[in-house]
Design an enzyme around this catalytic site. Structure first.
Site, PDB file in Angstrom:
ATOM      1  N   VAL A  61       0.819  -1.209   0.000  1.00  0.00           N
ATOM      2  CA  VAL A  61       0.000   0.000   0.000  1.00  0.00           C
ATOM      3  C   VAL A  61       0.856   1.264   0.000  1.00  0.00           C
ATOM      4  CG1 VAL A  61      -1.942  -1.182   1.097  1.00  0.00           C
ATOM      5  CG2 VAL A  61      -0.299   0.044   2.514  1.00  0.00           C
ATOM      6  N   ASP A  62       0.253   2.325  -0.545  1.00  0.00           N
ATOM      7  CA  ASP A  62       0.941   3.613  -0.618  1.00  0.00           C
ATOM      8  C   ASP A  62       0.484   4.530   0.517  1.00  0.00           C
ATOM      9  OD1 ASP A  62      -1.596   4.511  -1.384  1.00  0.00           O
ATOM     10  OD2 ASP A  62      -1.065   4.735  -3.495  1.00  0.00           O
ATOM     11  N   ALA A  63       0.879   5.779   0.461  1.00  0.00           N
ATOM     12  CA  ALA A  63       0.550   6.733   1.524  1.00  0.00           C
ATOM     13  C   ALA A  63      -0.954   6.976   1.649  1.00  0.00           C
ATOM     14  CB  ALA A  63       1.279   8.052   1.281  1.00  0.00           C
ATOM     15  N   GLY A 120      -3.046   4.615   1.606  1.00  0.00           N
ATOM     16  CA  GLY A 120      -3.590   3.440   2.266  1.00  0.00           C
ATOM     17  C   GLY A 120      -4.226   2.433   1.327  1.00  0.00           C
ATOM     18  N   ILE A 121      -3.976   2.583   0.032  1.00  0.00           N
ATOM     19  CA  ILE A 121      -4.511   1.644  -0.966  1.00  0.00           C
ATOM     20  C   ILE A 121      -3.355   1.009  -1.732  1.00  0.00           C
ATOM     21  CG2 ILE A 121      -6.708   2.853  -1.173  1.00  0.00           C
ATOM     22  CD1 ILE A 121      -5.678   4.108  -3.777  1.00  0.00           C
TER      23      ILE A 121
END
Length: 135
Positions: free
Chosen positions: A13-15, A17-18
């Site tokens: 996940v990225d910043a 949250g996905i």
């Protein structure tokens, strides 16, 4: 149809949250490795001993809904086209807990001799497996 399930891990996940968009292609490759598992020696033998690879020559990707840490991606693999020396793999992604459509990837591969990086006719065992999952 071949089904591969994969949990979304923290590192995916990225910043926001996905799942980071490029990770979907990693998931596709994992599903492809599993798809070729029924061949003698599986994907590992295909690459390491037979020196046959499936380099990507084209990708179409459509994103529909996010995946988050803790979700499980269900990836349904079908084969929309088998040519002489190329094939397409279609990966339909769903969120396992609610069957929500998440993404679709169509991956065009050139079946290749990895020693010389030139396309080759699809070997009979690969063709049979691909054809068994034709859509």
């Amino acid at each position: 149809m071949f089904v591969y399930e994969r949990p979304v891990r923290f590192e995916d996940v990225d910043a926001a949250g996905i799942v980071f968009f490029a990770r979907f292609l990693n998931y596709c490759h994992e599903a492809m490795e599993a798809f070729f598992g029924p061949l003698d020696g599986g994907y590992v033998r295909l690459i390491n001993e037979r020196h046959i690879g499936l380099p990507a020559v084209h990708l179409d990707v459509d994103y529909k809904a996010p995946l988050r840490y803790g979700d499980v991606a269900r990836i349904e693999v079908t084969i929309p086209h088998v040519g002489r020396s190329s094939t397409k793999l279609r990966y339909a992604f769903f969120r396992a807990r609610d069957d929500a459509p998440v993404a679709e990837v169509v991956h065009t591969c050139a079946v290749s001799d990895l020693a010389v990086m030139k396309s080759i006719p699809i070997p009979d065992d690969m063709r049979a497996l691909l054809s068994a999952h034709a859509s």
